[in-house]
Design a protein around this motif. Structure first.
Motif, mmCIF file in Angstrom:
data_model
loop_
_atom_site.group_PDB
_atom_site.id
_atom_site.type_symbol
_atom_site.label_atom_id
_atom_site.label_comp_id
_atom_site.label_asym_id
_atom_site.label_seq_id
_atom_site.Cartn_x
_atom_site.Cartn_y
_atom_site.Cartn_z
ATOM 1 N N PRO A 1 0.795 -1.233 0.000
ATOM 2 C CA PRO A 1 0.000 0.000 0.000
ATOM 3 C C PRO A 1 0.825 1.279 0.000
ATOM 4 C CG PRO A 1 -0.950 -1.603 1.508
ATOM 5 C CD PRO A 1 0.360 -2.171 1.060
ATOM 6 N N GLU A 2 1.982 1.258 0.677
ATOM 7 C CA GLU A 2 2.772 2.486 0.787
ATOM 8 C C GLU A 2 3.244 3.007 -0.570
ATOM 9 O OE1 GLU A 2 5.556 -0.884 2.355
ATOM 10 O OE2 GLU A 2 3.423 -0.368 2.385
ATOM 11 N N LYS A 3 3.228 2.143 -1.579
ATOM 12 C CA LYS A 3 3.585 2.566 -2.936
ATOM 13 C C LYS A 3 2.665 3.695 -3.420
ATOM 14 C CE LYS A 3 3.702 0.532 -7.622
ATOM 15 N NZ LYS A 3 3.534 -0.720 -8.402
ATOM 16 N N PHE A 4 1.454 3.800 -2.817
ATOM 17 C CA PHE A 4 0.455 4.761 -3.283
ATOM 18 C C PHE A 4 0.100 5.793 -2.213
ATOM 19 C CE2 PHE A 4 0.178 1.044 -5.911
ATOM 20 C CZ PHE A 4 0.059 1.568 -7.187
ATOM 21 N N ALA A 5 1.043 6.065 -1.327
ATOM 22 C CA ALA A 5 0.773 6.991 -0.221
ATOM 23 C C ALA A 5 0.423 8.395 -0.711
ATOM 24 C CB ALA A 5 1.982 7.045 0.716
ATOM 25 N N ARG A 6 1.126 8.901 -1.711
ATOM 26 C CA ARG A 6 0.886 10.275 -2.164
ATOM 27 C C ARG A 6 -0.471 10.430 -2.828
ATOM 28 N NH1 ARG A 6 4.798 11.968 -6.330
ATOM 29 N NH2 ARG A 6 4.868 9.744 -6.814
ATOM 30 N N VAL A 7 -0.844 9.472 -3.679
ATOM 31 C CA VAL A 7 -2.115 9.614 -4.385
ATOM 32 C C VAL A 7 -3.281 9.478 -3.413
ATOM 33 C CG1 VAL A 7 -2.349 7.185 -5.093
ATOM 34 C CG2 VAL A 7 -3.403 8.991 -6.456
ATOM 35 N N PHE A 8 -3.156 8.615 -2.394
ATOM 36 C CA PHE A 8 -4.235 8.494 -1.414
ATOM 37 C C PHE A 8 -4.316 9.746 -0.540
ATOM 38 C CE2 PHE A 8 -4.951 4.335 -2.890
ATOM 39 C CZ PHE A 8 -6.119 3.861 -2.318
ATOM 40 N N ALA A 9 -3.169 10.343 -0.234
ATOM 41 C CA ALA A 9 -3.190 11.604 0.521
ATOM 42 C C ALA A 9 -3.919 12.681 -0.268
ATOM 43 C CB ALA A 9 -1.769 12.042 0.849
ATOM 44 N N ARG A 10 -3.676 12.731 -1.570
ATOM 45 C CA ARG A 10 -4.358 13.697 -2.429
ATOM 46 C C ARG A 10 -5.868 13.426 -2.462
ATOM 47 N NH1 ARG A 10 -5.988 18.162 -4.274
ATOM 48 N NH2 ARG A 10 -6.262 18.407 -6.524
#
Length: 352
Positions: free
Chosen positions: A190-199
């Motif tokens: 999951p951490e691979k997509f941390a930035r997009v989920f934060a957005r």
């Protein structure tokens, strides 16, 4: 739950189960709309769009549904999606699902869709979402079935690709309610997509993610702690960490479990080995869903039947709880949820 109903649940005989499972209102929270594309419709759309398929017949395509793991399924899944080219194709696919769902007394469905599967083939995002939105509106009007769309990012692709997809989707923000994370779990934490989920969190979107199906229990923790998801899709490997099971129960994090999918993809060898009953007994907010029903052998009621036939220790009380969980875990309005719970209570009050 009304006290009178609570006292009655354990008095309802198991012979009532088939009717209760069929008639009780339920929400479907884990359905990949591309995974509802039946072989017959694949061939019809291929003919309509002039797409050549690698299989000579519907039967040959069905025979290819002998999956050994998630990746072997995905290879067929993406091949099937190749016939989806026009808005009408997405409309027809979704309406075929909605008709089956309505027949199973699904009152609300939150559909996952994978825009990257289509935009990477040159199909415009607008074509995809407009076809699905028109089907959702038609299903509400003609079938009385409410629905919502959840845009999923393909985790085997890069986060940059996910961010680009999000930006492409923003002009259509009013047509989807949240984002998810699907496709190959192994090697794509999951951490691979941390930035997009934060957005997406900044945008006020609902957040869900696949975790703990083929990936380890740690993926569930990361999805909760780093991505801040509201629901875990699958989540059955949480039992690898007892402390995580306790946390999921205490925080009432919904798990959108897909029983027939789990058997078809060899997560469990047979239904009598499935842990959904144990998760329920541990107090987790478990729901039953069909995942990719055209490929895994069953829509909602077939999943419920398989669970209760394979796990005879489960009875009417568990059926009620699973339906109630699905309503409570949905992203529908409180008003709609209250109406569905009232209907659910009536179905069980009339039993026996």
């Amino acid at each position: 739950m009304p006290l009178e109903l609570a006292s009655r649940l354990d008095k309802i005989g198991r012979d009532e189960l088939p009717r209760l499972l069929r008639d009780m209102p339920k929400c479907e929270l884990h359905i990949h709309i591309e995974g509802s594309l039946e072989p017959e419709l694949i061939f019809a759309l291929a003919q309509r769009n002039g797409v050549a398929l690698a299989y000579p017949s519907v039967e040959a395509l069905r025979d290819a549904y002998a999956f050994t793991d998630l990746q072997s399924f995905l290879d067929i899944y993406y091949a099937g999606a190749s016939v989806l080219l026009k808005e009408e194709d997405f409309f027809d696919m979704a309406m075929a699902y909605f008709r089956k769902a309505a027949a199973d007394n699904v009152v609300h469905a939150e559909l996952f869709f994978d825009p990257q599967t289509h935009t990477d083939r040159g199909v415009p995002f607008k074509t995809v979402i407009d076809g699905l939105t028109r089907a959702s509106e038609t299903a509400q009007r003609e079938l009385g079935l409410s629905s919502a769309l959840i845009l999923c990012f393909l985790r085997h692709l890069s986060e940059e690709a996910a961010l680009a997809t999000l930006e492409e989707a923003l002009p259509y923000r009013d047509q989807f309610i949240g984002v998810g994370l699907d496709s190959s779990e192994r090697g794509h934490p999951p951490e691979k997509f941390a930035r997009v989920f934060a957005r997406c969190r900044e945008l006020g979107l609902h957040l869900v993610a696949h975790a703990g199906e083929e990936g380890p229990a740690e993926y569930i923790e990361t999805a909760l702690d780093l991505l801040k998801v509201e629901r875990i899709d699958h989540g059955v490997r949480c039992v690898e960490k007892p402390a995580l099971v306790e946390r999921l129960a205490a925080e009432q994090v919904p798990l959108t479990v897909c029983p027939l999918s789990n058997i078809k993809l060899c997560v469990f060898s047979s239904m009598d080995q499935h842990n959904i009953g144990a998760l329920l007994e541990a107090g987790l907010k478990v729901t039953v869903n069909s995942d990719d029903p055209a490929y895994f052998g069953g829509y909602m009621n077939e999943n419920f039947d398989a669970v209760f036939n394979g796990l005879p220790q489960l009875g009417p009380r568990h059926a009620y709880q699973l339906a109630l969980n699905s309503i409570e875990a949905s992203f529908a309005s409180d008003e709609a949820k209250s109406a569905w719970v009232e209907k659910l209570d009536r179905v069980f009050a009339d039993a026996g």
